[in-house]
Write a protein that holds these residues in place. Structure first.
Motif, PDB file in Angstrom:
ATOM      1  N   PHE A 106       0.814  -1.219   0.000  1.00 49.28           N
ATOM      2  CA  PHE A 106       0.000   0.000   0.000  1.00 49.28           C
ATOM      3  C   PHE A 106       0.846   1.267   0.000  1.00 49.28           C
ATOM      4  O   PHE A 106       0.551   2.233  -0.680  1.00 49.28           O
ATOM      5  CB  PHE A 106      -0.944   0.008   1.217  1.00 49.28           C
ATOM      6  CG  PHE A 106      -1.970  -1.077   1.120  1.00 49.28           C
ATOM      7  CD1 PHE A 106      -3.144  -0.877   0.421  1.00 49.28           C
ATOM      8  CD2 PHE A 106      -1.741  -2.318   1.694  1.00 49.28           C
ATOM      9  CE1 PHE A 106      -4.073  -1.891   0.286  1.00 49.28           C
ATOM     10  CE2 PHE A 106      -2.671  -3.341   1.572  1.00 49.28           C
ATOM     11  CZ  PHE A 106      -3.838  -3.120   0.862  1.00 49.28           C
ATOM     12  N   ARG A 107       1.924   1.250   0.816  1.00 50.99           N
ATOM     13  CA  ARG A 107       2.622   2.517   1.056  1.00 50.99           C
ATOM     14  C   ARG A 107       4.033   2.583   0.491  1.00 50.99           C
ATOM     15  O   ARG A 107       4.713   3.580   0.688  1.00 50.99           O
ATOM     16  CB  ARG A 107       2.643   2.816   2.558  1.00 50.99           C
ATOM     17  CG  ARG A 107       1.267   3.137   3.068  1.00 50.99           C
ATOM     18  CD  ARG A 107       1.164   3.343   4.544  1.00 50.99           C
ATOM     19  NE  ARG A 107      -0.246   3.500   4.884  1.00 50.99           N
ATOM     20  CZ  ARG A 107      -1.107   2.486   4.964  1.00 50.99           C
ATOM     21  NH1 ARG A 107      -0.686   1.246   4.790  1.00 50.99           N
ATOM     22  NH2 ARG A 107      -2.387   2.704   5.232  1.00 50.99           N
ATOM     23  N   THR A 109       4.985  -5.348   7.530  1.00 50.31           N
ATOM     24  CA  THR A 109       3.964  -4.315   7.729  1.00 50.31           C
ATOM     25  C   THR A 109       4.635  -3.006   8.119  1.00 50.31           C
ATOM     26  O   THR A 109       5.636  -3.005   8.836  1.00 50.31           O
ATOM     27  CB  THR A 109       2.903  -4.705   8.782  1.00 50.31           C
ATOM     28  OG1 THR A 109       1.967  -3.626   8.918  1.00 50.31           O
ATOM     29  CG2 THR A 109       3.500  -5.031  10.139  1.00 50.31           C
ATOM     30  N   SER A 110       4.045  -1.886   7.629  1.00 48.38           N
ATOM     31  CA  SER A 110       4.587  -0.571   7.963  1.00 48.38           C
ATOM     32  C   SER A 110       4.279  -0.226   9.417  1.00 48.38           C
ATOM     33  O   SER A 110       4.876   0.700   9.967  1.00 48.38           O
ATOM     34  CB  SER A 110       4.004   0.495   7.027  1.00 48.38           C
ATOM     35  OG  SER A 110       2.592   0.472   7.088  1.00 48.38           O
ATOM     36  N   ASN A 135      11.576  -7.018   7.842  1.00 51.30           N
ATOM     37  CA  ASN A 135      11.191  -5.958   6.907  1.00 51.30           C
ATOM     38  C   ASN A 135      12.469  -5.423   6.242  1.00 51.30           C
ATOM     39  O   ASN A 135      13.492  -5.325   6.896  1.00 51.30           O
ATOM     40  CB  ASN A 135      10.492  -4.825   7.702  1.00 51.30           C
ATOM     41  CG  ASN A 135       9.637  -3.935   6.828  1.00 51.30           C
ATOM     42  OD1 ASN A 135      10.101  -3.408   5.820  1.00 51.30           O
ATOM     43  ND2 ASN A 135       8.389  -3.769   7.212  1.00 51.30           N
TER      44      ASN A 135
HETATM   45  P1  OAD Z   1       2.088  -1.122   3.822  1.00 53.69           P
HETATM   46  O1  OAD Z   1       2.086  -0.925   2.344  1.00 53.69           O
HETATM   47  O2  OAD Z   1       1.730   0.034   4.681  1.00 53.69           O
HETATM   48  O3  OAD Z   1       3.534  -1.618   4.265  1.00 53.69           O
HETATM   49  C1  OAD Z   1       4.183  -2.659   3.595  1.00 53.69           C
HETATM   50  C2  OAD Z   1       5.447  -2.989   4.348  1.00 53.69           C
HETATM   51  O4  OAD Z   1       6.041  -4.110   3.721  1.00 53.69           O
HETATM   52  C3  OAD Z   1       6.489  -1.869   4.380  1.00 53.69           C
HETATM   53  O5  OAD Z   1       6.973  -1.721   5.709  1.00 53.69           O
HETATM   54  C4  OAD Z   1       7.591  -2.390   3.451  1.00 53.69           C
HETATM   55  O6  OAD Z   1       8.896  -1.948   3.849  1.00 53.69           O
HETATM   56  C5  OAD Z   1       7.437  -3.883   3.643  1.00 53.69           C
HETATM   57  N1  OAD Z   1       7.926  -4.723   2.536  1.00 53.69           N
HETATM   58  C6  OAD Z   1       8.012  -4.445   1.212  1.00 53.69           C
HETATM   59  N2  OAD Z   1       8.510  -5.499   0.534  1.00 53.69           N
HETATM   60  C7  OAD Z   1       8.742  -6.478   1.439  1.00 53.69           C
HETATM   61  C8  OAD Z   1       9.248  -7.806   1.368  1.00 53.69           C
HETATM   62  N3  OAD Z   1       9.622  -8.355   0.212  1.00 53.69           N
HETATM   63  N4  OAD Z   1       9.344  -8.529   2.519  1.00 53.69           N
HETATM   64  C9  OAD Z   1       8.974  -7.986   3.698  1.00 53.69           C
HETATM   65  N5  OAD Z   1       8.487  -6.738   3.825  1.00 53.69           N
HETATM   66  C10 OAD Z   1       8.365  -5.989   2.715  1.00 53.69           C
HETATM   67  O7  OAD Z   1       1.170  -2.402   4.101  1.00 53.69           O
HETATM   68  P2  OAD Z   1       0.475  -2.831   5.476  1.00 53.69           P
HETATM   69  O8  OAD Z   1       1.362  -2.534   6.627  1.00 53.69           O
HETATM   70  O9  OAD Z   1       0.005  -4.210   5.296  1.00 53.69           O
HETATM   71  O10 OAD Z   1      -5.743  -1.774   5.035  1.00 53.69           O
HETATM   72  O11 OAD Z   1      -0.757  -1.852   5.503  1.00 53.69           O
HETATM   73  C11 OAD Z   1      -1.716  -1.975   6.500  1.00 53.69           C
HETATM   74  C12 OAD Z   1      -3.084  -1.699   5.954  1.00 53.69           C
HETATM   75  O12 OAD Z   1      -3.085  -0.445   5.263  1.00 53.69           O
HETATM   76  C13 OAD Z   1      -3.552  -2.683   4.879  1.00 53.69           C
HETATM   77  O13 OAD Z   1      -4.092  -3.869   5.413  1.00 53.69           O
HETATM   78  C14 OAD Z   1      -4.594  -1.881   4.171  1.00 53.69           C
HETATM   79  C15 OAD Z   1      -3.883  -0.570   4.049  1.00 53.69           C
HETATM   80  O14 OAD Z   1      -4.724   0.549   3.931  1.00 53.69           O
HETATM   81  C16 OAD Z   1      -6.967  -2.020   4.556  1.00 53.69           C
HETATM   82  O15 OAD Z   1      -7.153  -2.298   3.393  1.00 53.69           O
HETATM   83  C17 OAD Z   1      -8.037  -1.893   5.579  1.00 53.69           C
END
Ligand code: OAD
Length: 252
Positions: free
Chosen positions: A35-36, A191-192, A216
């Motif tokens: 997502f981010r 997760t972020s 991460n």
């Molecule tokens: P984010 O997109 O906020 O964060 C993704 C995380 O994954 C970041 O910390 C990256 O550094 C990390 N990352 C990227 N590639 C990776 C890899 N190959 N291995 C391990 N880590 C990696 O996604 P979420 O934290 O899941 O909510 O976001 C939380 C919620 O925000 C989601 O569930 C969604 C969104 O809005 C809803 O849809 C309700």
């Protein structure tokens, strides 16, 4: 094998209850966008307010529908990566291992994880926007430009995911919070750590005396409170971690 991974494996071997919290990063190596992340993340390319909120759906249900059908199509192409597989292996070899995910894909289940809690719903499920009756999509409805009508009350069908401004499924949140309170190790993956209440779970575990491991490529709020930060991609780190746990258990 990296020393910090071996150290993490020791934590896992001495824990009697493990909770693993995953986010979009665990599915990134399966080709499912996060997502981010800058440039590739969904919220850096699309407007969350427009596409993932009750107000956005009310304004333009067709736009939201087409966007979710696009994501669903993308998801159907995806297969679990070695990170998902390693977590399923850990569930098999750890005494108690509960997986709590913020992801709306089913890649953990496809990889073989059994005890899985979805905090943010599922991209594969649909329900009525008004009466919440579940809905099975036909192929034709999937290809349509606008959402189908509910067979029970006639209102619109929507994806059964949690949108901005909406509450999470309370039973899932309660079970996850209780498990975080009672675990002795929390493994956080991809997760972020910015979205609550999921982001609260590592803090609950830490405050209750559990060890926290963060996997991460980038440091963030979780790594700052973690006992161990395993920096790197989950598809590379988790298979080594599962192997190290199996070796330690075998007396290696
Ligand atoms: P984010 O997109 O906020 O964060 C993704 C995380 O994954 C970041 O910390 C990256 O550094 C990390 N990352 C990227 N590639 C990776 C890899 N190959 N291995 C391990 N880590 C990696 O996604 P979420 O934290 O899941 O909510 O976001 C939380 C919620 O925000 C989601 O569930 C969604 C969104 O809005 C809803 O849809 C309700």
């Amino acid at each position: 094998m990296r020393n910090d991974i071996v150290e993490a494996a020791r934590y896992l071997c001495s824990a009697s209850a493990v909770v693993c919290l995953t986010g979009a990063g665990v599915s990134a190596e399966s080709g499912v966008p996060t997502f981010r992340d800058a440039q590739t993340g969904l919220w850096s390319r699309f407007d969350a307010e427009e596409l993932a909120s009750p107000q956005g759906f009310e304004r333009d249900p067709g736009l939201v529908w087409r966007w979710y059908m696009g994501r669903l199509g993308q998801l159907e192409e995806a297969v679990p990566n070695p990170g998902h597989t390693a977590l399923a292996q850990l569930e098999g070899i750890c005494e108690r291992f509960l997986l709590v995910t913020q992801n709306v894909d089913d890649l953990h289940e496809q990889a073989g994880s059994v005890d899985v809690i979805h905090l943010h719903g599922s991209l594969l499920d649909f329900r009525c926007v008004s009466c919440s009756a579940p809905h099975n999509l036909t192929e034709e409805q999937r290809r349509a430009d606008s959402p189908p009508a509910c067979g029970v009350c006639g209102d619109l069908v929507r994806p059964d995911v949690v949108w901005f401004g909406e509450g999470l499924p309370w039973e899932a949140v309660e079970t996850a919070a209780e498990a975080a309170q009672a675990c002795d190790l929390m493994l956080v993956v991809g997760t972020s750590g910015l979205v609550y209440p999921a982001a609260q779970l590592p803090l609950i575990a830490k405050q209750a005396g559990a060890k926290v491991i963060d996997v991460n490529p980038e440091p963030g709020p979780v790594s700052s409170i973690a006992d161990l930060f395993l920096q790197g991609k989950s598809g590379e780190i988790l298979p080594d971690l599962a192997r190290a746990v199996a070796d330690l258990q075998a007396g290696g």
